[in-house]
Motif scaffolding. Structure first.
Motif, PDB file in Angstrom:
ATOM      1  N   ILE A 170      40.534  57.054   4.790  1.00 42.62           N
ATOM      2  CA  ILE A 170      40.912  58.460   4.642  1.00 42.62           C
ATOM      3  C   ILE A 170      41.376  58.716   3.212  1.00 42.62           C
ATOM      4  CG2 ILE A 170      42.419  60.319   5.433  1.00 42.62           C
ATOM      5  CD1 ILE A 170      42.778  58.759   8.051  1.00 42.62           C
ATOM      6  N   ASP A 171      40.741  59.668   2.570  1.00 46.63           N
ATOM      7  CA  ASP A 171      41.187  60.110   1.256  1.00 46.63           C
ATOM      8  C   ASP A 171      42.121  61.302   1.464  1.00 46.63           C
ATOM      9  OD1 ASP A 171      41.631  61.009  -1.294  1.00 46.63           O
ATOM     10  OD2 ASP A 171      39.554  61.643  -1.666  1.00 46.63           O
ATOM     11  N   PRO A 172      43.418  61.109   1.286  1.00 44.80           N
ATOM     12  CA  PRO A 172      44.352  62.216   1.558  1.00 44.80           C
ATOM     13  C   PRO A 172      44.139  63.422   0.659  1.00 44.80           C
ATOM     14  CG  PRO A 172      45.464  60.425   0.417  1.00 44.80           C
ATOM     15  CD  PRO A 172      44.115  59.916   0.788  1.00 44.80           C
ATOM     16  N   PHE A 173      43.454  63.216  -0.455  1.00 46.56           N
ATOM     17  CA  PHE A 173      43.247  64.317  -1.399  1.00 46.56           C
ATOM     18  C   PHE A 173      41.861  64.944  -1.278  1.00 46.56           C
ATOM     19  CE2 PHE A 173      46.414  61.497  -3.399  1.00 46.56           C
ATOM     20  CZ  PHE A 173      47.470  62.385  -3.468  1.00 46.56           C
ATOM     21  N   ALA A 174      41.157  64.647  -0.187  1.00 43.52           N
ATOM     22  CA  ALA A 174      39.866  65.277   0.036  1.00 43.52           C
ATOM     23  C   ALA A 174      40.038  66.794   0.117  1.00 43.52           C
ATOM     24  CB  ALA A 174      39.236  64.743   1.321  1.00 43.52           C
TER      25      ALA A 174
ATOM     26  N   ALA B  79      44.902  54.003   2.261  1.00 45.66           N
ATOM     27  CA  ALA B  79      43.719  54.852   2.143  1.00 45.66           C
ATOM     28  C   ALA B  79      42.447  54.020   2.333  1.00 45.66           C
ATOM     29  CB  ALA B  79      43.705  55.547   0.791  1.00 45.66           C
ATOM     30  N   GLU B  80      42.456  52.803   1.797  1.00 53.70           N
ATOM     31  CA  GLU B  80      41.294  51.921   1.949  1.00 53.70           C
ATOM     32  C   GLU B  80      41.148  51.448   3.393  1.00 53.70           C
ATOM     33  OE1 GLU B  80      42.070  48.827  -0.810  1.00 53.70           O
ATOM     34  OE2 GLU B  80      41.782  50.087  -2.592  1.00 53.70           O
TER      35      GLU B  80
ATOM     36  N   HIS C 290      48.694  60.996  -6.840  1.00 53.36           N
ATOM     37  CA  HIS C 290      48.850  59.751  -6.083  1.00 53.36           C
ATOM     38  C   HIS C 290      50.301  59.278  -6.132  1.00 53.36           C
ATOM     39  CE1 HIS C 290      48.634  55.367  -5.404  1.00 53.36           C
ATOM     40  NE2 HIS C 290      47.574  55.631  -4.666  1.00 53.36           N
TER      41      HIS C 290
ATOM     42  N   ALA D 198      47.589  53.228  -1.767  1.00 54.15           N
ATOM     43  CA  ALA D 198      46.184  52.973  -2.074  1.00 54.15           C
ATOM     44  C   ALA D 198      45.544  52.094  -1.007  1.00 54.15           C
ATOM     45  CB  ALA D 198      46.064  52.318  -3.443  1.00 54.15           C
TER      46      ALA D 198
ATOM     47  N   PHE E 255      45.851  61.337   7.376  1.00 57.25           N
ATOM     48  CA  PHE E 255      46.457  60.249   6.610  1.00 57.25           C
ATOM     49  C   PHE E 255      47.945  60.130   6.908  1.00 57.25           C
ATOM     50  CE2 PHE E 255      48.448  58.414   2.834  1.00 57.25           C
ATOM     51  CZ  PHE E 255      47.658  57.283   2.624  1.00 57.25           C
TER      52      PHE E 255
ATOM     53  N   SER F 118      42.102  65.882   6.047  1.00 59.56           N
ATOM     54  CA  SER F 118      42.362  64.492   5.687  1.00 59.56           C
ATOM     55  C   SER F 118      43.844  64.207   5.468  1.00 59.56           C
ATOM     56  CB  SER F 118      41.572  64.122   4.422  1.00 59.56           C
ATOM     57  OG  SER F 118      40.192  64.223   4.644  1.00 59.56           O
TER      58      SER F 118
ATOM     59  N   ALA G 232      44.586  63.277 -10.811  1.00 56.90           N
ATOM     60  CA  ALA G 232      44.590  62.573  -9.530  1.00 56.90           C
ATOM     61  C   ALA G 232      45.615  61.442  -9.509  1.00 56.90           C
ATOM     62  CB  ALA G 232      43.195  62.018  -9.242  1.00 56.90           C
TER      63      ALA G 232
END
Length: 200
Positions: free
Chosen positions: A148-152, A143-144, A125, A140, A165, A161, A121
């Motif tokens: 949104i977690d782009p790697f969902a 995303a916070e 990133h 980072a 993102f 996602s 991961a």
């Protein structure tokens, strides 16, 4: 060995005679190299997808092996349709992402590697930050801020996602604000130390 070739299965092979030619695995023993039902189903779907997408065979293979939800070796006649339906949804959203970002063909494999299950991961990133041309800290924090977690694992969703993102990142880029500005305005965080007013 999964390589499939055209093999002459006649007792006395004749050059340029395709009457006794069959698709077989590249194995030396004739009684062990016959294709089974799932092999034909996989081959048929791959050929159709390759012709429809217009990509090279190599890139089509990368798309399939990276985005299919079930490893090819585990597919069965009863499960291949559902797996392929999910694969098509993922490919469609991946194609939309590439179109939205106007990604050059030679860069497509770089983006596809973000869905490689074997890549850590932290590496993904860093890769995404480089592809979007933003800092890893900004990535980072964005995303916070967006939640949104782009790697969902939802590339097959109606609104995945990664697309959301990227849309948020592009909207910020088009404005006069930076991620650091939003971080300071919304969370009063100033990692650069340049936005906080000096003490009177």
């Amino acid at each position: 060995m999964s390589l499939i070739t055209l093999s002459d299965v006649s007792a006395e092979p004749v050059e340029c005679d395709f009457a006794q030619v069959e698709l077989r695995y590249a194995l030396p023993k004739p009684d062990e190299n016959r294709l089974d039902e799932i092999a034909y189903l996989r081959l048929l779907r791959f050929i159709r997808l390759w012709r429809k997408l217009g990509h090279s065979i190599e890139l089509t293979d990368e798309l399939v092996t990276t985005l299919i939800p079930t490893p090819a070796a585990d597919l069965e006649p009863g499960t291949i349709d559902a797996a392929f339906a999910t694969l098509l949804d993922r490919i469609a959203n991946f194609q939309l992402l590439m179109t939205t970002l106007e990604v050059a063909k030679k860069k497509v494999p770089d983006w596809l590697s973000l869905w490689d299950a074997d890549t850590p991961a932290t590496v993904k990133h860093d890769w995404l930050a480089g592809l979007l041309r933003i800092g890893t800290v900004d990535l980072a924090h964005l995303a916070e801020l967006t939640g949104i977690d782009p790697f969902a694992d939802d590339l097959e969703a109606d609104d995945p996602s990664m697309l959301r993102f990227v849309s948020a990142q592009r909207a910020i880029k088009a404005s006069r604000l930076k991620v650091a500005d939003l971080d300071y305005l919304l969370r009063h965080q100033d990692t650069s130390g340049k936005l906080t007013p000096p003490e009177p």
